[in-house]
Design a protein around this motif. Structure first.
Motif, PDB file in Angstrom:
ATOM      1  N   THR A  86      -4.574   6.498   9.904  1.00 22.49           N
ATOM      2  CA  THR A  86      -3.722   7.320   9.064  1.00 22.49           C
ATOM      3  C   THR A  86      -4.471   8.601   8.703  1.00 22.49           C
ATOM      4  O   THR A  86      -5.703   8.621   8.658  1.00 22.49           O
ATOM      5  N   VAL A  87      -3.709   9.656   8.431  1.00 21.78           N
ATOM      6  CA  VAL A  87      -4.335  10.912   8.017  1.00 21.78           C
ATOM      7  C   VAL A  87      -3.301  11.748   7.270  1.00 21.78           C
ATOM      8  O   VAL A  87      -2.087  11.628   7.510  1.00 21.78           O
ATOM      9  N   ASN A  88      -3.775  12.564   6.357  1.00 18.74           N
ATOM     10  CA  ASN A  88      -2.874  13.460   5.625  1.00 18.74           C
ATOM     11  C   ASN A  88      -2.467  14.640   6.495  1.00 18.74           C
ATOM     12  O   ASN A  88      -3.331  15.322   7.060  1.00 18.74           O
ATOM     13  N   PRO A  89      -1.176  14.908   6.621  1.00 16.57           N
ATOM     14  CA  PRO A  89      -0.730  16.087   7.372  1.00 16.57           C
ATOM     15  C   PRO A  89      -1.216  17.362   6.686  1.00 16.57           C
ATOM     16  O   PRO A  89      -1.224  17.443   5.452  1.00 16.57           O
ATOM     17  N   PRO A  90      -1.626  18.371   7.455  1.00 16.46           N
ATOM     18  CA  PRO A  90      -2.135  19.606   6.843  1.00 16.46           C
ATOM     19  C   PRO A  90      -1.151  20.275   5.898  1.00 16.46           C
ATOM     20  O   PRO A  90      -1.551  20.894   4.916  1.00 16.46           O
ATOM     21  N   ASP A  91       0.147  20.132   6.187  1.00 16.23           N
ATOM     22  CA  ASP A  91       1.141  20.821   5.353  1.00 16.23           C
ATOM     23  C   ASP A  91       1.680  19.934   4.232  1.00 16.23           C
ATOM     24  O   ASP A  91       2.610  20.315   3.524  1.00 16.23           O
ATOM     25  N   ASN A  92       1.104  18.730   4.076  1.00 16.37           N
ATOM     26  CA  ASN A  92       1.549  17.840   3.000  1.00 16.37           C
ATOM     27  C   ASN A  92       0.389  16.935   2.606  1.00 16.37           C
ATOM     28  O   ASN A  92       0.443  15.715   2.759  1.00 16.37           O
ATOM     29  N   ASN A  93      -0.664  17.551   2.089  1.00 16.62           N
ATOM     30  CA  ASN A  93      -1.885  16.824   1.768  1.00 16.62           C
ATOM     31  C   ASN A  93      -1.772  16.218   0.378  1.00 16.62           C
ATOM     32  O   ASN A  93      -1.586  16.930  -0.599  1.00 16.62           O
ATOM     33  N   ARG A  94      -1.911  14.898   0.295  1.00 21.74           N
ATOM     34  CA  ARG A  94      -1.803  14.217  -0.987  1.00 21.74           C
ATOM     35  C   ARG A  94      -3.146  13.569  -1.306  1.00 21.74           C
ATOM     36  O   ARG A  94      -3.467  12.488  -0.791  1.00 21.74           O
ATOM     37  N   LEU A  95      -3.917  14.245  -2.136  1.00 20.92           N
ATOM     38  CA  LEU A  95      -5.226  13.721  -2.518  1.00 20.92           C
ATOM     39  C   LEU A  95      -5.078  12.366  -3.193  1.00 20.92           C
ATOM     40  O   LEU A  95      -4.144  12.138  -3.965  1.00 20.92           O
ATOM     41  N   GLY A  96      -6.005  11.479  -2.890  1.00 22.38           N
ATOM     42  CA  GLY A  96      -5.947  10.127  -3.424  1.00 22.38           C
ATOM     43  C   GLY A  96      -5.300   9.150  -2.472  1.00 22.38           C
ATOM     44  O   GLY A  96      -5.390   7.932  -2.662  1.00 22.38           O
ATOM     45  N   THR A  97      -4.654   9.676  -1.426  1.00 21.64           N
ATOM     46  CA  THR A  97      -4.107   8.816  -0.374  1.00 21.64           C
ATOM     47  C   THR A  97      -4.862   9.097   0.921  1.00 21.64           C
ATOM     48  O   THR A  97      -5.579  10.097   1.044  1.00 21.64           O
ATOM     49  N   VAL A  98      -4.691   8.194   1.901  1.00 19.81           N
ATOM     50  CA  VAL A  98      -5.299   8.407   3.222  1.00 19.81           C
ATOM     51  C   VAL A  98      -4.255   8.862   4.229  1.00 19.81           C
ATOM     52  O   VAL A  98      -4.475   8.817   5.436  1.00 19.81           O
ATOM     53  N   GLY A  99      -3.106   9.316   3.722  1.00 21.73           N
ATOM     54  CA  GLY A  99      -2.099   9.913   4.583  1.00 21.73           C
ATOM     55  C   GLY A  99      -1.125   8.916   5.178  1.00 21.73           C
ATOM     56  O   GLY A  99      -0.927   7.812   4.669  1.00 21.73           O
ATOM     57  N   VAL A 100      -0.517   9.332   6.296  1.00 19.61           N
ATOM     58  CA  VAL A 100       0.515   8.536   6.966  1.00 19.61           C
ATOM     59  C   VAL A 100       0.002   8.080   8.331  1.00 19.61           C
ATOM     60  O   VAL A 100      -0.937   8.663   8.879  1.00 19.61           O
ATOM     61  N   PRO A 101       0.615   7.042   8.918  1.00 14.24           N
ATOM     62  CA  PRO A 101       0.175   6.567  10.232  1.00 14.24           C
ATOM     63  C   PRO A 101       0.287   7.662  11.299  1.00 14.24           C
ATOM     64  O   PRO A 101       1.211   8.470  11.278  1.00 14.24           O
ATOM     65  N   VAL A 102      -0.677   7.665  12.217  1.00 10.07           N
ATOM     66  CA  VAL A 102      -0.658   8.636  13.309  1.00 10.07           C
ATOM     67  C   VAL A 102       0.402   8.228  14.332  1.00 10.07           C
ATOM     68  O   VAL A 102       0.836   7.070  14.362  1.00 10.07           O
ATOM     69  N   PRO A 103       0.861   9.150  15.169  1.00 11.01           N
ATOM     70  CA  PRO A 103       1.936   8.848  16.134  1.00 11.01           C
ATOM     71  C   PRO A 103       1.601   7.650  17.021  1.00 11.01           C
ATOM     72  O   PRO A 103       0.476   7.500  17.486  1.00 11.01           O
ATOM     73  N   GLY A 104       2.589   6.806  17.221  1.00 11.69           N
ATOM     74  CA  GLY A 104       2.429   5.665  18.106  1.00 11.69           C
ATOM     75  C   GLY A 104       1.925   4.405  17.430  1.00 11.69           C
ATOM     76  O   GLY A 104       1.891   3.335  18.050  1.00 11.69           O
ATOM     77  N   MET A 105       1.509   4.511  16.162  1.00  9.85           N
ATOM     78  CA  MET A 105       0.966   3.343  15.462  1.00  9.85           C
ATOM     79  C   MET A 105       1.977   2.809  14.439  1.00  9.85           C
ATOM     80  O   MET A 105       2.658   3.583  13.762  1.00  9.85           O
ATOM     81  N   GLU A 106       2.058   1.506  14.370  1.00  6.05           N
ATOM     82  CA  GLU A 106       2.856   0.843  13.348  1.00  6.05           C
ATOM     83  C   GLU A 106       1.909   0.291  12.283  1.00  6.05           C
ATOM     84  O   GLU A 106       0.890  -0.318  12.609  1.00  6.05           O
ATOM     85  N   VAL A 107       2.264   0.498  11.043  1.00  6.44           N
ATOM     86  CA  VAL A 107       1.469   0.006   9.917  1.00  6.44           C
ATOM     87  C   VAL A 107       2.381  -0.715   8.950  1.00  6.44           C
ATOM     88  O   VAL A 107       3.476  -0.228   8.625  1.00  6.44           O
ATOM     89  N   GLN A 108       1.936  -1.883   8.517  1.00  7.59           N
ATOM     90  CA  GLN A 108       2.666  -2.630   7.503  1.00  7.59           C
ATOM     91  C   GLN A 108       1.707  -3.077   6.409  1.00  7.59           C
ATOM     92  O   GLN A 108       0.504  -3.206   6.630  1.00  7.59           O
ATOM     93  N   ILE A 109       2.275  -3.322   5.242  1.00  5.32           N
ATOM     94  CA  ILE A 109       1.547  -3.944   4.137  1.00  5.32           C
ATOM     95  C   ILE A 109       2.119  -5.345   3.987  1.00  5.32           C
ATOM     96  O   ILE A 109       3.324  -5.502   3.764  1.00  5.32           O
ATOM     97  N   VAL A 110       1.266  -6.371   4.143  1.00  3.45           N
ATOM     98  CA  VAL A 110       1.778  -7.743   4.154  1.00  3.45           C
ATOM     99  C   VAL A 110       1.087  -8.583   3.084  1.00  3.45           C
ATOM    100  O   VAL A 110      -0.026  -8.277   2.641  1.00  3.45           O
TER     101      VAL A 110
END
Length: 565
Positions: A378-402
């Motif tokens: 995961t990484v924060n997009p340059p145009d939507n950086n949210r400090l305190g988070t590690v961003g969103v999943p990169v293309p092609g990857m599925e992420v779940q919280i279980v």
């Protein structure tokens, strides 16, 4: 159906498909890079005194083929044999790594600060037949060579591919004046000699035949990681996964990229998955120029590189940014051309990020990943950086919280971070048990506790199964406990990570001693003989009891709660 985080993707990111990449194996990527970028600089090693040496993409390709011919024709290696590379950042790392891939062999990168027992474990577990090692640490070879399957040793220098006069002068200072290059009794061939022999062999060899049968899903790299428990394990990473992860990272930051490739400050070690994939392999994809720092400590070692080169890309860790801010020579003009600052490997402190933005005018985009997925997840997009988070999943990857039963949780509910996608490792080398514990029903269980919001942004909220993160490196408390418990004076021991301003965390040992004369210094010294420096406890506290389960496992959460309170 579009996943919530895909609204942050560009059209290229939405269209990402590993099967449609131009190069799906590392040998193909090397060939393409040489054809596309030719005489463009690929790597420049910069020493603290400003002396530097550069190799072009054409140089890298040519010398890699010579090294491949040396491995196959001179040493007689076969496809699938393992070759270990143990060196800090330098041009020869690129030549050696690419030569291994061109030979159809499997690379394994070794931390050059490893102690003899740590080196022995990785060489033995990977069944490495060749060890390529920096001459500065050649003395470790004598202590380990007879205990491993290594048959051949190649030594290299930080100064390979430097201009001859500079190379001769610095070599004289290092060997004769400072005497930092130890004598080595084990027979070895220098990289210069290996390339010369490979050059002669390549004249009549069919280099292409070495990799004619290599497929995208064949193993390219045994990347050793402490994972979540125990001694380091070799994550088996395949060609397509490595290249895919480099492309995923670039797609998430393409709006910040220039048209002619980036000039990246490579202060993170190339033997670590983050720098290897997101800087080195990514550079091969896009014609980047890596400015290599052999060691970023002290931070003044980076000053010459920042002064001499127009840096446009920086990927670091929290402690690197904090250290730069504290330097008396720090000047925002050194970073005025940088388009992207990334952070990973350890939690990015929001306070440091705010201070960095105040001092440079640029924000830091935090990401999250692991060796088991070839790097970034995961990484924060340059145009939507949210400090305190590690961003969103990169293309092609599925992420779940279980939850503990593996059931996906709703947004903003804590649970374990699990993932799947084209960059997942094939498993741990020689460890079907650990593989089965980590990969279940096609999902890789990270061991990290996270929360995902409605937009797909992830926040890591709890520990990775007791692992200690020292300047971005995973340190297994079990390994430290093993070293301390071997002391006859020790009855019980438990190790946890505690906060540290410089390294993020450092190991702390809680020891029950059977001999009251046992000292903190003695415990530290016992660790020093078998553990790398960053694994050695920075604090030792003697206690009457270490909390344990009925089965004898250390209750580290209880130790942390009691100590931190």
């Amino acid at each position: 159906m579009q996943r919530p985080w895909e609204k942050h993707y560009s059209e290229n990111a939405l269209a990402f498909d590993p099967a449609s990449m131009d190069a799906r194996t590392l040998p193909q990527l090397i060939d393409q890079a040489a054809q596309r970028f030719g005489d463009k600089p690929a790597m420049t090693t910069v020493l603290p005194n400003g002396i530097q040496g550069t190799v072009s993409y054409a140089d890298l390709h040519r010398e890699a083929e010579h090294f491949a011919a040396y491995l196959r024709e001179v040493l007689g290696l076969q496809a699938g044999d393992a070759v270990a590379v143990m060196t800090p950042n330098c041009n020869s790392f690129g030549v050696a790594a690419l030569g291994i891939f061109k030979a159809g062999c499997i690379a394994t990168f070794v931390n050059p600060l490893y102690t003899v027992p740590e080196l022995e474990h990785q060489l033995t577990d990977s069944a490495a037949k060749v060890l390529v090692i920096i001459d500065l640490f050649g003395d470790k070879v004598d202590a380990v060579i007879d205990k491993t399957p290594v048959e051949h040793v190649v030594t290299l220098s930080l100064l390979e591919f430097f201009p001859a006069p500079q190379r001769a002068f610095v070599n004289f200072i290092m060997k004769r004046v400072k005497k930092v290059v130890p004598a080595m009794q084990t027979p070895a061939v220098s990289m210069k000699q290996a390339l010369a022999e490979g050059r002669r062999a390549a004249a009549t060899a069919d280099i292409g035949s070495y990799t004619a049968d290599v497929s995208p899903t064949d193993t390219a790299l045994y990347q050793y990681t402490s994972g979540t428990t125990g001694r380091s394990k070799g994550a088996m990473l395949h060609h397509q996964g490595i290249i895919s992860n480099a492309q995923q990272g670039r797609l998430m930051a393409e709006c910040a990229m220039g048209p002619d490739g980036e000039t990246a400050l490579v202060a993170l070690p190339l033997y670590h998955i983050t720098a290897f994939v997101l800087l080195f392999v990514s550079g091969l994809l896009h014609g980047g120029h890596g400015v290599l720092i052999p060691s970023p400590r002290p931070p003044a070692n980076m000053k010459a590189a920042l002064t001499k080169h127009r840096i446009t890309w920086v990927t670091g860790i929290n402690t690197l940014y904090a250290a730069l801010l504290a330097e008396p020579w720090f000047d925002r003009k050194l970073f005025e051309n940088v388009r992207f600052f990334g952070s990973g490997g350890a939690a990015q402190h929001v306070g440091v990020a705010h201070k960095w933005e105040e001092q440079t005018g640029h924000d830091i985009k935090e990401g999250y990943g692991m060796s088991e997925c070839c790097g970034v997840l995961t990484v924060n997009p340059p145009d939507n950086n949210r400090l305190g988070t590690v961003g969103v999943p990169v293309p092609g990857m599925e992420v779940q919280i279980v939850d503990d039963a593996g059931v996906a949780q709703p947004p903003n509910t804590p649970g374990e971070v699990v993932l799947r996608g084209p960059t997942m490792m094939k498993g741990y080398l020689n460890r079907p048990d650990a593989t089965a514990e980590t990969i279940k029903d096609g999902w890789l269980y990270s061991g990290d506790i996270g929360v995902m919001d409605e937009d797909g942004f992830v926040q890591i909220v709890d520990r990775k199964k007791d692992m200690i993160l020292v300047s971005g490196f995973n340190v297994s408390p079990n390994e430290i406990e093993d070293a301390i418990s071997a002391m006859p004076e020790v009855v019980q021991v438990g190790v946890i990570g505690v906060p540290d301003d410089r390294s993020g965390e450092v190991p702390m040992a809680f020891v029950v001693r059977g001999d009251e004369t046992l000292t903190e210094d003695a415990v530290v010294e016992a660790c020093r003989s078998s553990l790398t420096n960053y694994k050695i406890p920075k604090k030792v506290l003697f206690v009457s009891e270490v909390p344990m389960t009925l089965s004898g496992k250390v209750l580290r959460r209880q130790l942390r709660d009691e100590y931190l309170s």
